[in-house]
Structures are given as structure tokens and as C-alpha cells.
Enzyme design. Structure first.
Site, PDB file in Angstrom:
ATOM      1  CG  HIS A 145      -3.152  -4.036  -3.724  1.00 14.15           C
ATOM      2  ND1 HIS A 145      -3.712  -4.729  -2.698  1.00 14.15           N
ATOM      3  CD2 HIS A 145      -3.361  -2.722  -3.457  1.00 14.15           C
ATOM      4  CE1 HIS A 145      -4.248  -3.887  -1.835  1.00 14.15           C
ATOM      5  NE2 HIS A 145      -4.057  -2.656  -2.270  1.00 14.15           N
ATOM      6  CG  ASP A 155      -1.970  -7.924  -3.207  1.00 11.21           C
ATOM      7  OD1 ASP A 155      -1.132  -7.376  -2.471  1.00 11.21           O
ATOM      8  OD2 ASP A 155      -3.120  -7.465  -3.417  1.00 11.21           O
ATOM      9  CD  GLU A 177     -10.420   1.250   0.400  1.00 10.58           C
ATOM     10  OE1 GLU A 177     -10.400   0.532  -0.620  1.00 10.58           O
ATOM     11  OE2 GLU A 177      -9.970   0.883   1.492  1.00 10.58           O
ATOM     12  CG  HIS A 196     -10.469   3.100   5.624  1.00  6.84           C
ATOM     13  ND1 HIS A 196     -10.179   3.126   4.281  1.00  6.84           N
ATOM     14  CD2 HIS A 196      -9.636   2.175   6.161  1.00  6.84           C
ATOM     15  CE1 HIS A 196      -9.218   2.252   4.016  1.00  6.84           C
ATOM     16  NE2 HIS A 196      -8.886   1.662   5.148  1.00  6.84           N
ATOM     17  CG  ASP A 244      -8.993  -4.140   2.852  1.00  3.86           C
ATOM     18  OD1 ASP A 244      -8.012  -4.848   3.074  1.00  3.86           O
ATOM     19  OD2 ASP A 244      -8.925  -2.957   2.463  1.00  3.86           O
TER      20      ASP A 244
HETATM   21  C1  XLS Z   1      -5.884   0.263   3.235  1.00  2.87           C
HETATM   22  C2  XLS Z   1      -6.906   0.043   2.237  1.00  2.87           C
HETATM   23  C3  XLS Z   1      -6.487  -0.885   1.100  1.00  2.87           C
HETATM   24  C4  XLS Z   1      -7.412  -0.732  -0.061  1.00  2.87           C
HETATM   25  C5  XLS Z   1      -6.858  -1.232  -1.352  1.00  2.87           C
HETATM   26  O1  XLS Z   1      -6.152   0.669   4.350  1.00  2.87           O
HETATM   27  O2  XLS Z   1      -8.057  -0.423   2.852  1.00  2.87           O
HETATM   28  O3  XLS Z   1      -6.417  -2.193   1.552  1.00  2.87           O
HETATM   29  O4  XLS Z   1      -8.639  -1.344   0.180  1.00  2.87           O
HETATM   30  O5  XLS Z   1      -5.677  -0.616  -1.683  1.00  2.87           O
HETATM   31 NI    NI Z   2      -9.756  -1.188   1.904  1.00  3.03          NI
HETATM   32 NI    NI Z   3      -8.014  -0.204   5.057  1.00  2.00          NI
END
Ligand code: XLS
Ligand code: NI
Ligand code: NI
Length: 434
Positions: free
Chosen positions: A100, A103, A231, A270, A338
Site C-alpha cells: 500500500h 507502507d 478483494e 476473509h 497477507d
Molecule cells: C485486509 C485486507 C488487506 C488487503 C489489501 O483485511 O486483506 O490487507 O489485502 O488492502
Molecule cells: Ni488481503
Molecule cells: Ni485481510
């Protein structure tokens, strides 16, 4: 060179019998799996945010890590962080990384300062990438941490926040394009709501749809060849997130005419938060032709929040890659970790061990998935289960109508007989491979 990683050198493949905690036991980048190098199947990426920007905080306590690039508020510290990041990419021989904007750069006090910081660090990363084999899998904008985004980015009731977000995404797409990124991700961090008492949902969805259309228009304008990915995530940080899961996202893309332009970046954790398995989300995306890339970080099954742990469950990972391989592989996407350390894992060696373990589990899963495909047992069982649909009668039925089917059922006295789904047999079959 920094001395952050001390005497830790390039991680080697030593085979399954190795007891060296810093060796790959299953990940052999050059091993051929179904005609392709393992590295080219898995396309691992290191996530800059968890590995280098996150300081070990949780809702009950702040920073636990101590790193030479803290505090992360100057360009000089951003450069040290980049130096260490590329040293880790080299130790892991990582093919990709992801970031990001926040970061990689220090936070400025205005949009102009953010932009200047971003441009300076992007030039620095570009130089580092020239000397490295690690490429950019995807870039993204953090439109959720700063307080200005507390009520959303593109879904904010304040058009100035929409504007700030759009300008930020433009700058991040430019950065991603400049660094040769293969994808651009949008995770709708605070695109959702806490209460309908103050939320105009249809307006917010329309604004988010327009925003994503602008992203796609800009991609074509600058000639960015990467995939645009959204996402899904069902909750956290917002109570209700608009991008709940793969099916919800696909419905959103269709409503705003984006289903041929935007694909999905699916995250294992997720999926769990949404009450799904990871393979359910992958299979859903594949059914829609929308699989783009994966974030391979597991969640804790009890905690109910996004714990972002390195994967360590071979059967789960194997089933995920089974579906991905059957769909022809990750293509332009990749396997992004991640994943973050636990906040008690203070040392540089922990950072390496987390990635080595994650890469090894994915390699085991991929090999098991490929072995199942080569053996063909699941495919055969599936074909047998659906074989009735290969008959002429079934094909005719689908080009008929309710009345033609009615007439046939009556004339032929059709009386279906249930058949076993054989779930236990198939589960036992999978267990032979994992
Ligand atoms: C948060 C997300 C984030 C995305 C990128 O839960 O997984 O890390 O992958 O913004
Ligand atoms: Ni993610
Ligand atoms: Ni995540």
C-alpha cells in the site's frame, strides 16, 4: 547492506527429511509440477504492510517490535525499511511483493506531501528492483487507516473524501504502473457502514460503482496491462462491508458494468469470516470467470476476526490449489502472504520462519493438488455423478420448455432414484494425498 538479518543467508531447498528450521522441505522453485516450475505456479508475494510496516500492535496494546526503521515518519526511515525489505526478498528468493502507499512512504500533512513522498520512494524502489529479481505483484492504496476515511473512501458522505481517495488511487496506480506491477488491488477497507440510521446505501453503492469505473477508465488511459482486482471481506473494519464475499462482489461488478474488467483477489481468512471455506470462494469466482489472485493467510477459527496468520493447514491449502489448477492456474495473479507474525514473535528470524513455513505449506498443497489431478479420482467421480447430463434426453430437455418436459415425464413415467453422493469415500480419497 543492513545487518538486520545477521547471518541468515539465502534459504535453500533441502528436502522433506531436513531438520533445518530455515530450509525449504517442500518448496523447490524449479521442480516441475504439471509441466510448469513450482515457482511459476505459486507466484509468492511478500506483503510489505505486515512484514515491515506493522509494529506489533493489537486493540489492547501498541508496538511490540523494535526495528531500525521506526519511527516510520521520515524518508530516511522509509529507505532503510526498503533496504531491509529487499534483503528479505533476496533471502527468500521471493518472486513478488505487494504494497500500500502508506507502507512504503511516510505520511505527509497534505495530499501534495503524500504524493511527493510516494514519488520519491517509488524511484528508490525502482532502483532496488533493478538490482533484484523480485517483481511487483500488486500495488494498492490504503484508504482506511487515516481518520479522514473513517466513514469510507469512495462511499464517504463527503465528496471531498471521494476526491481525495480518487486522487490517491490515481497516484498509486501510477506507482504500480511505473514499477511494472502485474495487478492493482482495491480492498474496500471502510466501504461499508456501521448503521443504516445515517447511511444512504444506494447512493454509496452508486458512488463506489462510479469510482471503480473511473479506475478502469484510467487503467486503459495509461495503458496499464495489469488486472484490476477487488478483494471481498464481510466485516471488519465496518460492521457491514459492501464487498461481503465473491458472490456479492460479482453482483456489484455486474450492476455497474464491470464484470469483464475487474476480477477478484480472494483471501482465505476473509472467506472464513464470511462463513465460507476458501475453496467455496475460489470455486464461486471460477464459476463467474472472475478469479484473479489470492491472499493465502488463514484466520483463527475461533476468534472471529482477521488474524492474518501464515498458512499451516495442508488439506485446506491443497483443496484451494486443486480448484485453481483445474482453472488453469493463477495466471497474472499470485499467492500473496497477507500474513503477519504474532506480536510476541519479535525477531528477524521469526519473519523469515513465517514465510518459509508458509511457502512450504503452499508447496505441499500444490503438489497434493497436482497429484489428485494427475490421478483423476475426483474428476472421475464428478463425471460419473453428472453423467446423466451427457445423454441426448438431458440435452433435449434443456432446449425444451416446462410443458415439453411435463409431457415427457408423464409419457415416460419418469421416477428418479436417489444415488449416494459418496462424500466419505471422496474425503478418504483426498486424505491419501494430503
Ligand atoms: C485486509 C485486507 C488487506 C488487503 C489489501 O483485511 O486483506 O490487507 O489485502 O488492502
Ligand atoms: Ni488481503
Ligand atoms: Ni485481510
Amino acid at each position: 547492506m543492513t545487518d538486520f538479518f545477521g547471518d541468515i543467508s539465502r534459504i535453500k531447498y533441502e528436502g522433506a527429511s531436513s531438520t533445518n528450521p530455515l530450509a525449504f522441505r517442500h518448496y523447490d522453485a524449479n521442480e516441475m509440477i504439471m509441466g510448469k516450475r513450482m515457482e511459476d505456479h505459486l507466484r509468492f508475494a511478500v506483503a510489505y504492510w505486515h512484514s515491515f510496516a506493522w509494529e506489533g500492535s493489537d486493540p489492547f496494546g501498541g508496538q511490540t517490535f523494535e526495528r531500525p526503521w521506526y519511527p516510520q515518519n521520515t524518508m530516511a526511515s522509509a529507505k532503510v525499511k526498503a533496504d531491509v525489505a529487499f534483503e528479505m526478498f533476496d533471502i527468500l528468493d521471493a518472486p513478488f511483493f505487494c504494497f500500500h502507499d502508506v507502507d512504503i512512504r511516510p505520511e505527509g500533512s497534505s495530499f501534495a506531501e503524500n504524493l511527493a513522498n510516494l514519488e520519491e520512494i517509488v524511484d528508490y524502489l525502482a532502483e532496488k528492483m533493478e538490482a533484484s529479481r523480485t517483481k511487483l505483484l500488486w500495488g494498492t492504496a490504503n484508504l482506511f487507516s487515516h481518520r479522514r476515511f473513517m466513514s469510507g473512501a469512495s462511499t464517504n458522505p463527503d465528496p471531498e473524501v471521494f476526491a481525495f481517495s480518487a486522487a490517491t488511487v490515481k497516484s498509486c496506480m501510477d506507482a504500480t504502473h511505473k514499477l511494472g506491477g502485474q495487478n492493482y488491488v482495491l480492498w474496500g477497507g471502510r466501504e461499508g457502514y456501521e448503521t443504516l440510521l445515517n447511511t444512504d446505501m444506494s447512493r454509496e453503492l452508486d458512488n463506489m460503482g462510479r469510482f471503480l469505473n473511473m479506475v478502469v477508465e484510467y487503467k486503459h488511459k495509461i495503458g496499464f496491462k495489469g488486472q484490476i482486482l477487488v478483494e471481498p471481506k464481510p466485516q471488519e473494519p465496518s460492521k457491514h462491508q459492501y464487498d461481503f464475499d465473491a458472490a456479492t462482489c460479482y453482483g456489484f461488478l455486474q450492476k455497474y458494468g464491470l464484470e469483464n474488467e475487474v476480477k477478484l483477489n480472494l483471501e482465505q481468512g476473509h472467506a472464513i469470516l464470511a462463513g465460507h471455506s476458501f475453496e467455496h470462494e475460489i470455486a464461486t469466482a471460477i464459476a463467474m470467470g472472475a478469479l484473479g489472485s489470492i491472499d493465502m493467510n488463514r484466520n483463527d477459527y475461533q476468534s472471529g476476526w482477521d488474524t492474518d496468520q501464515f498458512p499451516n493447514n495442508t488439506p485446506e491449502v491443497a483443496l484451494a490449489y486443486y480448484h485453481i489448477l483445474k482453472d488453469g492456474g493463477l495466471k497474472q495473479g499470485g499467492t500473496n502472504f497477507d500474513s503477519k507474525l504474532r506480536r510476541q514473535s519479535l525477531d528477524p528470524v521469526d519473519l523469515i520462519a513465517g514465510h518459509v513455513g508458509g511457502m512450504d505449506i503452499c508447496a505441499r498443497g500444490l503438489k497434493a493438488a497436482a497429484a489428485m489431478i494427475e490421478d483423476g479420482g475426483l474428476e472421475d467421480a464428478m463425471n460419473a455423478r453428472y453423467s446423466g447430463w451427457d445423454t441426448d434426453g438431458a440435452k433435449d430437455m434443456m432446449s425444451g420448455s416446462l410443458d415439453s418436459i411435463f409431457n415427457k415425464v408423464v409419457a415416460d413415467n419418469i421416477n428418479p432414484q436417489p444415488r449416494s453422493g459418496r462424500q466419505e469415500v471422496l474425503e478418504n480419497y483426498v486424505n491419501r494425498f494430503v
